[in-house]
Enzyme design. Sequence first.
Site, mmCIF file in Angstrom:
data_model
loop_
_atom_site.group_PDB
_atom_site.id
_atom_site.type_symbol
_atom_site.label_atom_id
_atom_site.label_comp_id
_atom_site.label_asym_id
_atom_site.label_seq_id
_atom_site.Cartn_x
_atom_site.Cartn_y
_atom_site.Cartn_z
ATOM 1 N N HIS A 217 -5.982 -37.502 -15.659
ATOM 2 C CA HIS A 217 -5.834 -38.257 -16.910
ATOM 3 C C HIS A 217 -6.940 -39.308 -17.068
ATOM 4 O O HIS A 217 -6.918 -40.292 -17.601
ATOM 5 C CB HIS A 217 -4.557 -39.347 -17.045
ATOM 6 C CG HIS A 217 -3.542 -38.457 -16.824
ATOM 7 N ND1 HIS A 217 -2.829 -38.448 -15.664
ATOM 8 C CD2 HIS A 217 -2.518 -37.690 -17.640
ATOM 9 C CE1 HIS A 217 -1.821 -37.556 -15.658
ATOM 10 N NE2 HIS A 217 -1.572 -37.045 -16.779
ATOM 11 N N ASP A 396 -5.095 -44.948 -17.165
ATOM 12 C CA ASP A 396 -5.770 -43.660 -17.769
ATOM 13 C C ASP A 396 -6.184 -43.982 -19.165
ATOM 14 O O ASP A 396 -6.642 -43.088 -19.941
ATOM 15 C CB ASP A 396 -4.659 -42.691 -17.755
ATOM 16 C CG ASP A 396 -3.468 -43.321 -18.380
ATOM 17 O OD1 ASP A 396 -3.543 -44.603 -18.670
ATOM 18 O OD2 ASP A 396 -2.326 -42.623 -18.483
ATOM 19 N N GLY A 397 -6.480 -45.116 -19.625
ATOM 20 C CA GLY A 397 -7.319 -45.523 -20.890
ATOM 21 C C GLY A 397 -6.380 -45.298 -22.052
ATOM 22 O O GLY A 397 -6.964 -45.459 -23.101
ATOM 23 N N SER A 443 4.576 -47.728 -21.350
ATOM 24 C CA SER A 443 4.711 -48.718 -22.044
ATOM 25 C C SER A 443 5.605 -48.493 -23.510
ATOM 26 O O SER A 443 6.351 -49.144 -23.810
ATOM 27 C CB SER A 443 3.415 -49.350 -22.665
ATOM 28 O OG SER A 443 2.789 -48.560 -23.453
ATOM 29 N N ARG A 539 0.613 -45.988 -13.433
ATOM 30 C CA ARG A 539 -0.503 -45.280 -12.983
ATOM 31 C C ARG A 539 -1.484 -45.913 -12.391
ATOM 32 O O ARG A 539 -2.203 -45.186 -11.734
ATOM 33 C CB ARG A 539 -1.207 -44.719 -14.386
ATOM 34 C CG ARG A 539 -0.582 -43.393 -14.629
ATOM 35 C CD ARG A 539 -1.149 -43.159 -15.887
ATOM 36 N NE ARG A 539 -0.106 -41.797 -16.176
ATOM 37 C CZ ARG A 539 0.033 -41.093 -17.002
ATOM 38 N NH1 ARG A 539 -0.703 -41.429 -18.190
ATOM 39 N NH2 ARG A 539 0.798 -40.320 -17.226
ATOM 40 N N ASP A 552 -3.957 -57.231 -16.529
ATOM 41 C CA ASP A 552 -2.965 -55.853 -16.845
ATOM 42 C C ASP A 552 -3.035 -55.723 -18.550
ATOM 43 O O ASP A 552 -2.582 -56.786 -19.063
ATOM 44 C CB ASP A 552 -1.731 -56.293 -16.317
ATOM 45 C CG ASP A 552 -0.699 -54.805 -16.578
ATOM 46 O OD1 ASP A 552 -0.839 -53.871 -16.347
ATOM 47 O OD2 ASP A 552 0.237 -55.430 -17.410
ATOM 48 N N PRO A 553 -3.400 -54.564 -19.082
ATOM 49 C CA PRO A 553 -3.367 -54.308 -20.164
ATOM 50 C C PRO A 553 -1.908 -54.429 -21.010
ATOM 51 O O PRO A 553 -1.867 -55.033 -22.117
ATOM 52 C CB PRO A 553 -3.733 -52.948 -20.538
ATOM 53 C CG PRO A 553 -3.751 -52.496 -19.104
ATOM 54 C CD PRO A 553 -3.745 -53.300 -17.962
ATOM 55 N N GLY A 554 -0.851 -54.091 -20.364
ATOM 56 C CA GLY A 554 0.501 -54.286 -20.929
ATOM 57 C C GLY A 554 0.807 -55.718 -20.965
ATOM 58 O O GLY A 554 1.638 -56.093 -21.977
HETATM 59 P P1 ADP Z 1 1.075 -45.248 -18.923
HETATM 60 O O1 ADP Z 1 0.953 -46.067 -17.760
HETATM 61 O O2 ADP Z 1 2.134 -44.247 -18.905
HETATM 62 O O3 ADP Z 1 -0.321 -44.642 -19.425
HETATM 63 P P2 ADP Z 1 0.532 -47.323 -20.879
HETATM 64 O O4 ADP Z 1 -1.048 -47.068 -20.504
HETATM 65 O O5 ADP Z 1 0.781 -47.265 -22.367
HETATM 66 O O6 ADP Z 1 1.424 -46.303 -19.988
HETATM 67 O O7 ADP Z 1 1.087 -48.712 -20.323
HETATM 68 C C1 ADP Z 1 0.501 -49.281 -19.107
HETATM 69 C C2 ADP Z 1 1.109 -50.509 -18.883
HETATM 70 O O8 ADP Z 1 2.799 -50.600 -18.618
HETATM 71 C C3 ADP Z 1 0.702 -51.494 -17.884
HETATM 72 O O9 ADP Z 1 -0.216 -52.067 -18.015
HETATM 73 C C4 ADP Z 1 2.038 -52.174 -17.544
HETATM 74 O O10 ADP Z 1 1.939 -53.427 -18.105
HETATM 75 C C5 ADP Z 1 3.116 -51.407 -18.047
HETATM 76 N N1 ADP Z 1 4.100 -51.130 -17.097
HETATM 77 C C6 ADP Z 1 3.857 -49.909 -16.338
HETATM 78 N N2 ADP Z 1 4.815 -49.789 -15.238
HETATM 79 C C7 ADP Z 1 5.698 -50.850 -15.857
HETATM 80 C C8 ADP Z 1 6.942 -51.326 -15.105
HETATM 81 N N3 ADP Z 1 7.563 -50.414 -14.226
HETATM 82 N N4 ADP Z 1 7.464 -52.164 -15.711
HETATM 83 C C9 ADP Z 1 6.989 -52.963 -16.668
HETATM 84 N N5 ADP Z 1 5.866 -52.682 -17.242
HETATM 85 C C10 ADP Z 1 5.277 -51.595 -16.727
HETATM 86 MG MG MG Z 2 -2.110 -45.791 -19.335
#
Ligand code: ADP
Ligand code: MG
Length: 571
Positions: A217, A396-397, A443, A539, A552-554
């Site tokens: 990815h 994975d961006g 997310s 990821r 952390d982006p999330g």
């Molecule tokens: P993916 O990881 O499926 O590509 P996204 O890139 O949209 O999804 O989101 C990544 C964000 O999701 C991370 O930066 C983190 O903040 C959040 N995240 C990942 N795993 C968890 C988790 N188990 N609980 C809470 N937030 C999480």
């Molecule tokens: Mg991602």
Amino acid sequence: MTYLLNSPDDFADEAVRGLVACHSDLLAEVPGGVARSTQTPQGQPALVIGGGSGHYPAFAGWVGPGMGHGAPCGNIFSSPSASEVYSVVRNAENGGGVILGFGNYAGDVLHFGLAAEKLRHEGIDVRIVTVSDDIASNGPDNHRDRRGVAGDLPVFKIAGAAIEAGADLDEAERVAWKANDATRSFGLAFDGCTLPGAGEPLFHIEDGQMGVGLGIHGEPGVRDTPIGSATEIADLLLDELLSEEPARGEHGYDGRVAVILNGLGTVKYEELFVVYGRIAERLKDKGLTAVRPEVGEFVTSLDMAGLSLTLVFLDAELEKLWLAPVETPAFRRGAMPAADRAPRTSIWDAAEAEIPEASEESRARAQNIVAVLETWQKVCAENEAELGRLDAVAGDGDHGQGMAFGSRGAAQAARTAAEQGAGARTTLLLAGQAWADSAGGTSGALWGAALTSAGGVFSDTGDVSDQDIVDAVSAGIDAVIRLGGAEPGDKTMVDAAAPFRDALAEAIDKEAGSAITTAAGVAREAADKTADIPARLGRARVLGEKSVGTPDPGALSFSMLMAALGEHLTR
Ligand code: ADP
Ligand code: MG
């Protein structure tokens, strides 16, 4: 990069539509993805395989007799949503239960898992098989915790062949896990891939270098080394895999291996054959027999310049299934026994949600919810590129894309619901479902669940107090923690959400708007601080150390949306 597209947002859907148009003898488009266009025998277990788009022929290209029964298709690189998975299963399952097969990624585990829960409630027997062949992503003692890459091909091929040969659900599940436990992959890349419509690849590798142990990815490799010759690359890939060769003469394994040399996107077939020539030579030297090797593109990563090698250490049972006939758009072998292939007669589609009666106050609050979601949509669109960039450092961006798609879908669903007279509760419940459906990814599942849980605090008949707003926000955060299982310090959204919730509880005597604004400030600080720690979940965990120095982006997007919410409520 992707030269031919109409709009980046529709790219994945339009590709599926064209694939089905081209292979209508095998595939039918169903809500959420594809299913076989022909009927399957009553009582036959279904194999539903999936993941994000951008990996063709994985996964929709492998639906047909001898392999998959259906494939939910997510956005580019992001898992299909729970309702997409659910809908494809409803179209593929025919009384024999279902195996959900997908690569071991957090977003897929969440969405497929949620769909499985719902299907089990409805009496369908569901088994989950996560493919975990990538040896770069975890140690040999944790094989089932590794991420899935090109091992999807042999695992799904073998499971599909077992089903075609008459296996029941228990038996098909056993064989699928056995295939996964016998499969190992390792890959490398010379340059990253570019999401459709994006200006820049998700990562670059310096000229003359290659990334070793990459993901599919656009996750960068675990280390960079100078590019070798084709021979050196063949040796590197093979030596890494053979370090995990099981003992010969035990458990039915005697040096017979299925071999898959997989191009990731822009490596030419000729180049792959140059590499394969050396691999064949080395296998022979080592006394190994390649059983029906495959060289080509199987699990791609858009236009990634790279390749991977997969070995399946076969016993007689796995070998027979690996060699069995199969007929899918992208993977064909032998001649399927002539069978009646009656065309499918119906397509299952979710019924329109009913909108319960709502009071005038609650309908007015639904309008506020629409306005908040529209503000969030704007904030996500403005920050899409930046959030994507941050996620590309160790993930994975796709986080920017996921938030943009999710918030847009949620705002749209809320608008439609409010126009139909929905109250605050129903509006937010439907918005949450739409967020998860539109975004996919980890997310997406978490934000969808958060909105849905928050909606559960409101009612369609009463008014909404300031306390209700604070309770709803807290309920949303609780849902994220419950579903995601992350703890503070894992470098996720929870690192911003948990201190936010504490600060909100302390600011309780203020009005909701200013309490949330204060708490959002705390969340922002906490999000920025996540730059200091390595990622441990999701990821990004494979490349945890690479994430140090980047927030952390999330966590960041969470603090942005809470700041926007506070500002909106204060106005
Ligand atoms: P993916 O990881 O499926 O590509 P996204 O890139 O949209 O999804 O989101 C990544 C964000 O999701 C991370 O930066 C983190 O903040 C959040 N995240 C990942 N795993 C968890 C988790 N188990 N609980 C809470 N937030 C999480
Ligand atoms: Mg991602």
